[in-house]
Design an enzyme around this catalytic site. Structure first.
Site, PDB file in Angstrom:
ATOM      1  N   LYS A 130       0.836  -1.204   0.000  1.00  0.00           N
ATOM      2  CA  LYS A 130       0.000   0.000   0.000  1.00  0.00           C
ATOM      3  C   LYS A 130       0.867   1.249   0.000  1.00  0.00           C
ATOM      4  CE  LYS A 130      -3.726   2.086   2.800  1.00  0.00           C
ATOM      5  NZ  LYS A 130      -4.519   1.912   4.050  1.00  0.00           N
ATOM      6  N   SER A 187      -9.190   2.176   3.445  1.00  0.00           N
ATOM      7  CA  SER A 187      -8.371   2.869   2.469  1.00  0.00           C
ATOM      8  C   SER A 187      -7.394   1.951   1.726  1.00  0.00           C
ATOM      9  CB  SER A 187      -7.588   3.973   3.168  1.00  0.00           C
ATOM     10  OG  SER A 187      -6.725   3.426   4.166  1.00  0.00           O
ATOM     11  N   SER A 196      -9.389  -0.268   7.616  1.00  0.00           N
ATOM     12  CA  SER A 196      -8.878  -0.079   6.254  1.00  0.00           C
ATOM     13  C   SER A 196      -8.316  -1.332   5.603  1.00  0.00           C
ATOM     14  CB  SER A 196      -7.798   1.012   6.241  1.00  0.00           C
ATOM     15  OG  SER A 196      -8.374   2.278   6.376  1.00  0.00           O
TER      16      SER A 196
END
Length: 471
Positions: A80, A155, A179
């Site tokens: 990420k 996210s 997330s």
């Protein structure tokens, strides 16, 4: 589906050991898959193809000599874009971030690399990970692999989509309020938030004091393998034995004799009927596997929802602090959702913030007491399905009710696919006391085995014409 790209990390390593697969072959297949599918779903924001192919060649030569450098040697892993990878920029979904390439890996990435994994690309995120969908001014919107009209969640949406569609079997993500678990739930993959600080975050990735690094994978075993690599010393792995260590050890020991608390819909949470039905059916599986399942109120969670500002106060203050030193010109480049969040945080006084921190501590203490009576707690991962792309509806702007409290309490929690609500997957959340990560993984593995293989999304999704991916 028998394509190479849909094999688990454990299956890839077995193939490398038997010389029926090669790391170069696998990396080529993953990169080809990204070329085909990423223009549709927008899961990646940076790739290091040359470095990945070079690392795959080195891994292949080690396997040919029967000298793998670690238990994940040659396995592709995406990261990420909140976490540093040497040779790639860390833009954090923000037009305000430096485009310069990182000179060093974040600690967890360095440990994965030492275990032989190959970090090959960065996955999309909302700006600084601020919300539970994955869109931002820098990279635009990321789309759900089951229905591209919908969000995959966030996210860590890019990581979940990449894994679901075979664009790498492993992804390292972050979870500050759900997330990891929310996009795993809506994308049909496994997402594990470990005990707080179990996986080293480094200063940049842990600035909210709520976020924890963890794996997104297609199988529970792969999540355990990633956790082994990120938490265990290299000496724990014995080359050539295939012997599991750390969190992989005892993974198949089942749930017989465990006391599992079940809360279908805590006070203040309205769970969609089809999600409640799928999760309830999954919970019944634990009883059939020999666990004692007790439907019960969870008093600490009731208290948490009674003071719903515990998470939102801290979250908004952390983001206010993140942006307060920015130049005015940079602030105009921010996602309006982030600006609004930071503005709320800037108006919160010190006493209110400290009250939220005290409530966080009280929640953690209460959950420790709760887990003196139960081994695990299970709930739905999320109360409803994903919203359309782009944007975040008003009813989803508050702290995610079923996941954020786990970050406040610092406890481990995993989302495992348990069926479909409509045409999109939904998830079962399994939660344990602090430090019980191995038990949470074991229970998730028991359910996964009983459930059987979860289907993968089709790889021929059309791009809908409603919105452009590019910002």
């Amino acid at each position: 589906m028998n394509e190479i790209v849909m094999l688990s990390a454990a299956q890839l390593v077995a193939g490398f050991r038997q010389r029926t697969l090669s790391p170069v072959e696998v990396m080529c297949a993953v990169l080809d898959r990204i070329t085909k599918l990423d223009p549709v779903v927008n899961a990646f924001c940076a790739l290091d193809e040359e470095g990945a192919m070079s690392a795959a060649g080195e891994a292949e030569r080690r396997w040919m000599r029967d000298e793998p450098c670690g238990p994940l040697d040659g396995v592709p892993v995406s990261v990420k874009d909140l976490v540093a990878v040497a040779g790639l920029p860390t833009r954090q979904g923000s037009r305000t971030a430096s485009p310069d390439r990182e000179s060093a890996d974040a600690p967890a990435v360095a440990r994965l690399r030492r275990a032989g994994a190959i970090p090959f690309g960065k996955t999309t995120t909302s700006e600084f990970g601020n919300k539970i969908v994955t869109d931002c001014p820098l990279t635009g919107a990321t789309r759900n692999p089951w229905d591209t009209r919908l969000s995959p969640g966030g996210s860590s949406g890019g990581s979940a989509v990449a894994v679901a569609l075979g664009m790498g079997p492993l992804s390292l993500a972050t979870d500050g309020g759900g997330s990891i678990r929310i996009p795993a739930c809506w994308s049909g993959v496994v997402g594990f938030k470990p005990t707080f600080a179990l996986v080293p975050a480094g200063s940049a990735a842990s600035w909210t004091a709520l976020s924890t690094l963890g794996p997104i994978t297609r199988t529970v075993r792969d999540a355990a393998l990633m956790l082994d690599a990120m938490t265990c010393a290299n000496s724990d792995w014995l080359p050539g034995t295939g012997r599991p260590s750390g969190y992989s050890s005892g993974l198949d020991d089942g749930v017989a004799g465990l006391r599992i608390a079940w809360r279908a819909a805590p006070d203040g949470v309205s769970v969609a009927p089809d999600i409640a039905e799928r999760v309830g059916r999954a919970v019944d599986t634990f009883g059939m596997l020999g666990a004692t399942v007790i439907q019960t109120d969870v008093a600490p969670m009731v208290d948490y929802y009674g003071d719903g500002r515990i998470h939102s106060v801290q979250w908004s203050v952390f983001f206010a602090q993140r942006v307060r030193h920015m130049e005015a010109a940079d602030r105009t480049l921010l996602d309006p959702d982030l600006t609004a969040l930071a503005d709320v945080g800037a108006r919160i006084d010190t006493a209110t913030f400290v009250d939220a921190l005290l409530a966080r501590h009280a929640l953690g203490v209460s959950m420790e007491t709760f887990f003196e009576h139960y081994d695990l707690l299970v709930t739905p991962t999320f109360h409803c399905g994903p919203p359309p792309v782009p944007g975040l509806p008003g009813h989803l702007r508050n702290a995610p009710l079923l996941t954020a409290w786990c970050n406040q309490a610092g406890v481990p929690a995993i989302s495992v696919p348990c069926g479909f609500a409509g045409d999109v997957p939904t998830g079962l959340q399994i939660i344990g006391r602090r430090g019980s990560d191995a038990l949470v993984l074991r229970a998730a593995r028991a359910y996964e085995l009983a459930r059987g293989d979860f289907p993968a999304p089709q790889g021929d999704l059309p791009l809908p014409g409603d919105t452009e991916i590019a910002p």
